[in-house]
Design a protein around this motif. Structure first.
Motif, short mmCIF file in Angstrom:
data_model
loop_
_atom_site.label_atom_id
_atom_site.label_comp_id
_atom_site.label_asym_id
_atom_site.label_seq_id
_atom_site.Cartn_x
_atom_site.Cartn_y
_atom_site.Cartn_z
N GLN A 89 0.85 -1.18 -0.12
CA GLN A 89 -0.11 0.06 -0.09
C GLN A 89 0.74 1.27 0.08
O GLN A 89 0.60 2.14 -0.49
CB GLN A 89 -0.89 0.04 1.08
N TRP A 110 1.06 3.83 -3.16
CA TRP A 110 0.45 5.15 -2.87
C TRP A 110 1.65 6.22 -3.31
O TRP A 110 1.56 7.12 -3.97
CB TRP A 110 0.37 5.54 -1.75
N LYS A 129 -0.10 6.91 -6.52
CA LYS A 129 -1.06 7.53 -5.73
C LYS A 129 -2.34 6.74 -5.96
O LYS A 129 -3.35 7.28 -6.12
CB LYS A 129 -1.36 9.06 -6.36
N ASP A 134 -4.61 3.65 -3.79
CA ASP A 134 -4.64 2.86 -2.74
C ASP A 134 -5.07 1.52 -3.05
O ASP A 134 -6.24 1.44 -3.65
CB ASP A 134 -5.61 3.42 -1.84
#
Length: 378
Positions: free
Chosen positions: A49, A53, A57, A59
């Protein structure tokens, strides 16, 4: 190397030795193993994760699969609808185009050979995705192409009357029978294919008479950027001996074309009370089968010169087994069978029992079978 070295190693349990009667006696050992397994799995998810991110960007909590993640990465960072419009097909469009979406070509031309060379193409589908023009824009339906239309002017998916000469020993175009069996026939038949596949078939001696089809604008592939960047990220992961990330980038590279061609009929499973009845079937809107059809067709074009060689023994979509080696300038990865000149291809739970001797018996008598006891403890 692991994504979470600070969490320690997973440990090892030989699952073949775990039987129901021993569970109570091994309770502490097994629970300790499972706790560590869950701890590492949770750590991997959190680390993934964090990486996704920071890099994209995105999730991963909102993404169910790696193929879905691959599509999100493409759409968020690389896709420009103004320069390359990707149309979501209607049901009629998808149904027609999907008729030209054939499975991989798997064939055994010669069942036995000695001192053979095995070749596998590195990332054939991603290479095609980034290197060849792709269909862009809203498809245009043309119902009647009779009257001597020039095949070279067409770009899209065409239903055509096809004649394959009997002189072609290893036919190129696939054909799906009513039973669902995929064959590569000579003779006359009607089918739907990608226009570029027809153009290649024509160079082999096929006669193609276009009847109708959906046509697109021909533009430079929009997937070049995402494929190149994911590939570069994979190479960087390999350099730092980061096997988990190398594997993830590889899966992301290879998942995109499959995600675009997913069947639009998806099963939605819900936890229901008795009043709701069976799970419902819903349409998946995020499907562009035309691109997966393109990749498959173009891969066949690239692969055919090698599988049509007289010394080709076996082909499996992106691999070949030859009786003599390819020129050095064509080789990227080569595996020469040196410890045993007999090659046996096998899969399934009983694969360890498929020996060269078993294969020879099956070759002599195709009806030969052998029953093997296989036990799954859980």
């Amino acid at each position: 190397m692991t994504l979470c070295p600070e969490l320690g190693v997973k440990g090892y349990i030989d699952h073949k030795d775990v039987v129901v009667s021993d569970l109570e006696d091994r309770r502490e050992e097994l629970i300790s193993y499972l706790r560590q397994d869950i701890l590492i799995l949770g750590g991997v998810f959190l680390k993934s994760q964090e990486i996704n991110w920071a890099k994209y960007k995105i999730d991963i909590v909102r993404t169910m699969t790696l193929s879905g993640l691959s599509l999100k990465i493409f759409r968020k960072k690389y896709f420009d609808d103004t320069s390359f419009h990707i149309s979501i097909p209607t049901r009629n469009q998808d149904t027609f185009i999907r008729r030209g979406y054939y499975g991989g070509h798997v064939d055994v031309y010669k069942p036995v050979g000695l001192d053979l060379d095995y070749y596998d193409v590195n990332s054939l589908y991603p290479f095609v995705m980034k290197s060849y023009p792709m269909p862009s824009g809203v498809p245009v339906w043309v119902n009647n192409l009779s009257g001597g239309v020039d095949l070279d002017t067409l770009f899209g998916f065409i239903e055509a009357y096809v004649v394959c000469p009997s002189s072609i020993e290893r036919p190129f175009l696939p054909f799906k029978e009513k039973s669902g069996t995929l064959i590569f026939p000579t003779g006359k038949f009607i089918g739907v294919y990608y226009s570029e596949e027809f153009k290649f078939a024509r160079t082999l001696g096929y006669e193609i008479i276009p009847l109708r089809g959906y046509f697109f604008e021909k533009k430079k592939s929009p997937f070049e950027g995402v494929i190149n960047d994911l590939h570069s990220s994979r190479l960087e992961a390999k350099k730092r001996a980061d096997a988990p990330m190398s594997w993830i980038y590889k899966i992301l590279i290879h998942s995109l074309y499959g995600r675009l061609g997913i069947n639009p009929e998806s099963i939605i499973t819900e936890i229901c009370n008795q009043k709701h009845g069976r799970p419902r079937v819903e349409s998946t809107p995020d499907v562009r089968c035309s691109y997966s059809c393109c990749y498959k067709s173009l891969c066949s074009d690239i692969h055919y010169p090698y599988i049509s060689r007289p010394d080709c023994y076996y082909t499996d979509t992106d691999s070949i087994i030859l009786g003599s080696p390819l020129p050095e300038d064509l080789i990227s990865t080569t595996e020469l069978v040196s410890d045993d000149t007999r090659i046996v291809k096998h899969k399934g739970p009983a694969k360890d029992f498929v020996t060269p001797e078993f294969f020879e018996q099956l070759l002599a008598d195709p009806s030969f079978s052998k029953e093997i006891a296989h036990q799954a403890n859980f």
